[in-house]
Design a protein around this motif. Structure first.
Motif, short mmCIF file in Angstrom:
data_model
loop_
_atom_site.label_atom_id
_atom_site.label_comp_id
_atom_site.label_asym_id
_atom_site.label_seq_id
_atom_site.Cartn_x
_atom_site.Cartn_y
_atom_site.Cartn_z
N ASN A 1 -3.07 2.92 13.22
CA ASN A 1 -1.66 3.26 13.47
C ASN A 1 -1.00 2.24 14.38
O ASN A 1 0.20 2.00 14.27
N GLU A 2 -1.77 1.64 15.27
CA GLU A 2 -1.21 0.62 16.16
C GLU A 2 -0.59 -0.52 15.36
O GLU A 2 0.47 -1.01 15.68
N PHE A 3 -1.24 -0.89 14.26
CA PHE A 3 -0.68 -1.92 13.38
C PHE A 3 0.49 -1.37 12.57
O PHE A 3 1.56 -1.97 12.51
N LEU A 4 0.30 -0.23 11.94
CA LEU A 4 1.34 0.33 11.05
C LEU A 4 2.62 0.70 11.77
O LEU A 4 3.69 0.71 11.15
N ASP A 5 2.54 0.99 13.05
CA ASP A 5 3.73 1.38 13.80
C ASP A 5 4.80 0.29 13.82
O ASP A 5 5.96 0.56 14.11
N ARG A 6 4.43 -0.93 13.45
CA ARG A 6 5.40 -2.03 13.38
C ARG A 6 6.28 -1.96 12.14
O ARG A 6 7.25 -2.69 12.02
N TYR A 7 5.91 -1.10 11.19
CA TYR A 7 6.59 -1.03 9.90
C TYR A 7 7.14 0.36 9.65
O TYR A 7 6.56 1.35 10.08
N GLU A 8 8.21 0.41 8.91
CA GLU A 8 8.81 1.68 8.51
C GLU A 8 8.44 1.92 7.05
O GLU A 8 8.66 1.05 6.20
N PRO A 9 7.89 3.09 6.71
CA PRO A 9 7.62 3.36 5.30
C PRO A 9 8.92 3.29 4.49
O PRO A 9 9.97 3.72 4.96
N TRP B 1 5.78 -2.04 3.15
CA TRP B 1 6.04 -3.39 2.67
C TRP B 1 5.50 -4.35 3.72
O TRP B 1 6.12 -4.58 4.76
N ILE B 2 4.33 -4.90 3.45
CA ILE B 2 3.66 -5.82 4.38
C ILE B 2 3.89 -7.25 3.87
O ILE B 2 3.43 -7.59 2.78
N PRO B 3 4.59 -8.09 4.64
CA PRO B 3 4.80 -9.47 4.20
C PRO B 3 3.46 -10.19 3.98
O PRO B 3 2.51 -9.99 4.73
N ALA B 4 3.40 -11.01 2.95
CA ALA B 4 2.16 -11.70 2.59
C ALA B 4 1.57 -12.47 3.77
O ALA B 4 0.35 -12.50 3.95
N GLU B 5 2.43 -13.05 4.59
CA GLU B 5 1.92 -13.84 5.72
C GLU B 5 1.29 -12.97 6.81
O GLU B 5 0.63 -13.48 7.71
N GLU B 6 1.43 -11.65 6.70
CA GLU B 6 0.82 -10.73 7.68
C GLU B 6 -0.39 -10.00 7.11
O GLU B 6 -0.96 -9.12 7.76
N PRO C 1 0.86 -1.19 0.00
CA PRO C 1 0.00 0.00 0.00
C PRO C 1 0.90 1.24 0.00
O PRO C 1 2.01 1.20 0.52
N VAL C 2 0.44 2.33 -0.62
CA VAL C 2 1.27 3.53 -0.74
C VAL C 2 0.72 4.67 0.10
O VAL C 2 -0.44 4.66 0.51
N LEU C 3 1.58 5.67 0.32
CA LEU C 3 1.24 6.77 1.23
C LEU C 3 0.70 8.02 0.56
O LEU C 3 0.45 9.01 1.24
#
Length: 115
Positions: A71-79, A91-96, A40-42
């Motif tokens: 945001n609680e979910f997205l905070d685990r990832y860096e854009p 970049w969200i791994p397919a398994e997530e 997904p893009v920003l």
């Protein structure tokens, strides 16, 4: 004011959009084996660029969708930056992806179609 969600966009082709519609506009379909990451893009401008330049050229149609993610979910990832500072994506791994879908707040919305 602290936001609890982030707006994301997703450029998509018709086959993927049909699966989103089948989900009741609530979820992205599982990735195919050759798609290990969900992107997904920003920005709407970046999603529009991909839909118009890639999806239309490849399949004849490109759609732009918009949705809110916790945001609680997205905070685990860096854009990530994909070739320019305005070209940012997660970049969200397919398994997530199932967890990602559970973090969508509200419905996925179709905002543009290009042919």
């Amino acid at each position: 004011m602290n936001r609890v969600t982030t707006t994301l966009w997703r450029p998509t082709g018709q086959a993927e959009l049909d699966l989103v519609v089948a989900s009741g506009w609530r979820a992205w379909p599982a990735r195919l084996p050759e798609q290990p990451i969900f992107y997904p893009v920003l920005s709407e401008a970046y999603a529009t660029r991909i839909a118009r330049e890639w999806n239309v050229a490849d399949k004849g149609v490109g759609h732009v969708t918009e949705f809110e993610v916790s945001n609680e979910f997205l905070d685990r990832y860096e854009p990530q930056t994909a070739g320019g500072r305005e070209l940012r994506e997660y970049w969200i791994p397919a398994e997530e992806l199932e967890s990602f879908n559970a973090a969508i707040v509200g419905l996925i919305r179709l905002v543009a179609t290009y042919r």
